[in-house]
Enzyme design. Structure first.
Site, short mmCIF file in Angstrom:
data_model
loop_
_atom_site.label_atom_id
_atom_site.label_comp_id
_atom_site.label_asym_id
_atom_site.label_seq_id
_atom_site.Cartn_x
_atom_site.Cartn_y
_atom_site.Cartn_z
N ASP A 90 8.13 -3.59 8.13
CA ASP A 90 8.39 -2.91 9.39
C ASP A 90 7.57 -3.44 10.57
O ASP A 90 6.37 -3.68 10.45
CB ASP A 90 8.07 -1.43 9.28
CG ASP A 90 8.76 -0.74 8.12
OD1 ASP A 90 9.49 -1.40 7.38
OD2 ASP A 90 8.55 0.48 7.97
N GLU A 129 13.13 7.78 8.13
CA GLU A 129 11.89 7.07 8.43
C GLU A 129 11.94 6.49 9.84
O GLU A 129 13.00 6.42 10.47
CB GLU A 129 11.68 5.93 7.42
CG GLU A 129 11.58 6.38 5.98
CD GLU A 129 11.29 5.23 5.04
OE1 GLU A 129 10.15 5.13 4.58
OE2 GLU A 129 12.21 4.44 4.77
#
Length: 520
Positions: free
Chosen positions: A49, A234
């Site tokens: 990420d 998320e």
């Protein structure tokens, strides 16, 4: 950030010794068959990420989940790279790393965000400081095989993100949960306050908090359980965009399940935010996806990019097979090219549009500009007079009497990645089943990626960013995107167009060779 494959970080200045500098690129990097040329990848080891996207000191700061110890998930830190233009990236020393707690447990630093505290609202910087950075991350506390809790912590930097100090009074937000993560913090000017968007991942809900000083947070509201709720939620992001013709909409990004149920992806919601509550424009009984490929996840944005631009950076991979992609033992993972976001009115309603940042046009060299080309029916079709594996290709097609159009890239004798358009159904399909090495994981080529893409004025406009092992597709000027990884075993790099059931016309083609335009 997924809790099953944790990312760990520790702050420079908070450790007994400095974090190691980012490694230099391996000697064989230019000949690596899969390392992208103009998509950013760390010089070595694992990444996932994007975190802490912030603009400061004339540089775009990209932090990201990074494993200093190897090319697989675990022991992850916030890696760091900077760029003056979003396309040339310079690796920086590792920013944050995991740390031990007095009770013997370990805190790993999961995904988060960063802001410039220009007014020193936190009081954590010397008087007069206008460029202090505050990073927010999820402290993932665990013992071997046992998650204890997830809580929000912060760290500060006085040198534009090169070194960091953990806040002595961490955590700043703890609700006693094991599934509470991914803080995205932004300034809400109408009420002169900071807002934090987090997720209660297992409940598929966004939790919103407010603060005047970045260290004390008060609950505002929660919203969720809409769109795709197959997997946990998320990496939230909440921001405002102008609407063509006047007004604004708030956009909520959520990483969750994807268009294909077994895979993760990203969805978005449009609505309004009044400083307390996000209210969607519609029930969102069905998801609205950000990308229809398998390999775009955890995309988040720069909140303070110059000229008010909203720039998105996403991880080009999928947790279904990410630890096993066949890039060798030196590196694993890369990011999609940064995308500029906007809203556009379409026949289907207001849509979030993504386009590669304009700075990409400055890379490489234009080698083809074809104004018009007939595409005859049959397998012979038309071969683009270029061979390569890293390029930026734009073309416009008129289907004519054809029933199906196919664009093959990274093509060799027995391999190809195919973009196929069904004229009657008006669907665009990305097919990597014959793209090369597809058997390293049973899920990699287990399905095709398909999106509905209506013709506009009878035409299909496509832009493909092809870069060795990454294919990004932008259809109809960014109204629909598909992103996939591919791993060719052969490297002929042909490009062909075919039409089935009739003839078609290519009314424009532009190709820029980016093979000599490195991202770092």
């Amino acid at each position: 950030m997924k809790s099953l494959l944790p990312c760990a970080l520790v702050l420079l200045g908070a450790c007994s010794s400095p974090a190691p500098p980012a490694a230099t690129a391996p000697a064989g990097a230019p000949t690596d068959p899969y390392r992208p040329v103009y998509h950013y990848s760390a010089p070595k080891n694992w990444i996932n990420d994007a975190n802490g996207l912030v603009y400061t000191n004339g540089q775009y700061q990209l932090f990201y989940q990074y494993n200093p110890q190897g090319p697989t998930p675990g022991h992850l830190a916030w890696g760091h790279a900077t760029s003056p233009d979003l396309v040339h990236w310079a690796p920086q020393p590792v920013a944050l790393t995991e740390y031990k707690n007095p009770d013997g447990s370990n805190t790993m630093i999961f995904s988060g965000s960063a802001v410039v505290d220009s007014a020193n609202t936190s009081g954590l910087f010397p008087a007069g400081t206008t460029d202090g950075l505050v990073a927010f991350y999820t402290g993932h506390v665990e013992r071997p095989g046992l998650v204890l809790r997830q809580r929000q912590e912060l760290a500060t930097s006085r040198d534009h993100g090169l070194t960091w100090q953990r806040y002595a009074k961490n955590p700043v937000l703890d609700i006693g949960s094991k599934e509470f993560r991914d803080p995205k913090v932004f300034w809400y000017a109408p009420q002169q306050k900071w807002v934090m968007a987090t997720v209660k991942a297992d409940r598929q809900q966004v939790y919103l908090y407010e603060s005047k000083n970045l260290t004390q947070w008060t609950f505002l509201s929660r919203w969720g359980r809409a769109g795709n709720t197959v997997k946990e939620w998320e990496c939230p992001d909440l921001f405002e965009l102008p609407v063509p013709g006047g007004g604004t909409k708030w956009v909520l990004l959520i990483s969750s399940g994807g268009p294909i149920e077994q895979f993760r992806g990203q969805q978005y919601f449009l609505g309004q935010f009044d400083g307390k509550t996000f209210v969607p424009d519609q029930p969102y009984d069905e998801p609205t996806y950000l990308d229809f490929g398998k390999d775009f996840f955890a995309g988040v944005t720069f909140g303070n990019a110059p000229k008010g631009r909203r720039i998105l950076v996403g991880w080009a991979n999928n947790w279904a097979y990410a630890p096993t992609v066949p890039t060798g033992d030196q590196w694993r993972g890369c990011f999609a090219v940064p995308r500029e976001l906007s809203l556009r009115r379409t026949a289907q309603g207001l849509a979030l549009v993504q386009q590669p940042v304009a700075e990409l046009r400055a890379l490489g060299k234009e080698v083809l500009n074809v104004p018009n080309q007939a595409i005859p029916a049959g397998a012979a079709g038309y071969e683009v007079p270029f061979k390569g594996e890293s390029y930026d290709l734009s073309l416009t097609l008129t289907p004519g009497t054809a029933k199906t159009l196919a664009l093959n890239v990274l093509q060799s004798t027995a391999e190809r990645t195919t973009l196929r358009y069904d004229v009657a159904r008006q669907t665009l399909t990305l097919d990597r089943t014959q793209s090369g090495n597809v058997d390293f994981h049973p899920m990699f080529a287990s399905s095709l990626e398909t999106a509905r893409v209506p013709l506009r004025n009878g035409k299909l406009q496509l832009r493909l960013l092809v870069d060795k092992s990454v294919v990004e597709v932008f259809a109809q000027d960014g109204e629909t995107t598909l992103t996939d990884l591919v791993f060719p075993r052969q490297h002929t790099g042909r490009i062909t167009l075919t039409a089935e059931g009739g003839t078609a016309q290519m009314t424009a083609l532009r190709l820029a060779d980016l093979s000599g335009a490195p991202a770092s």
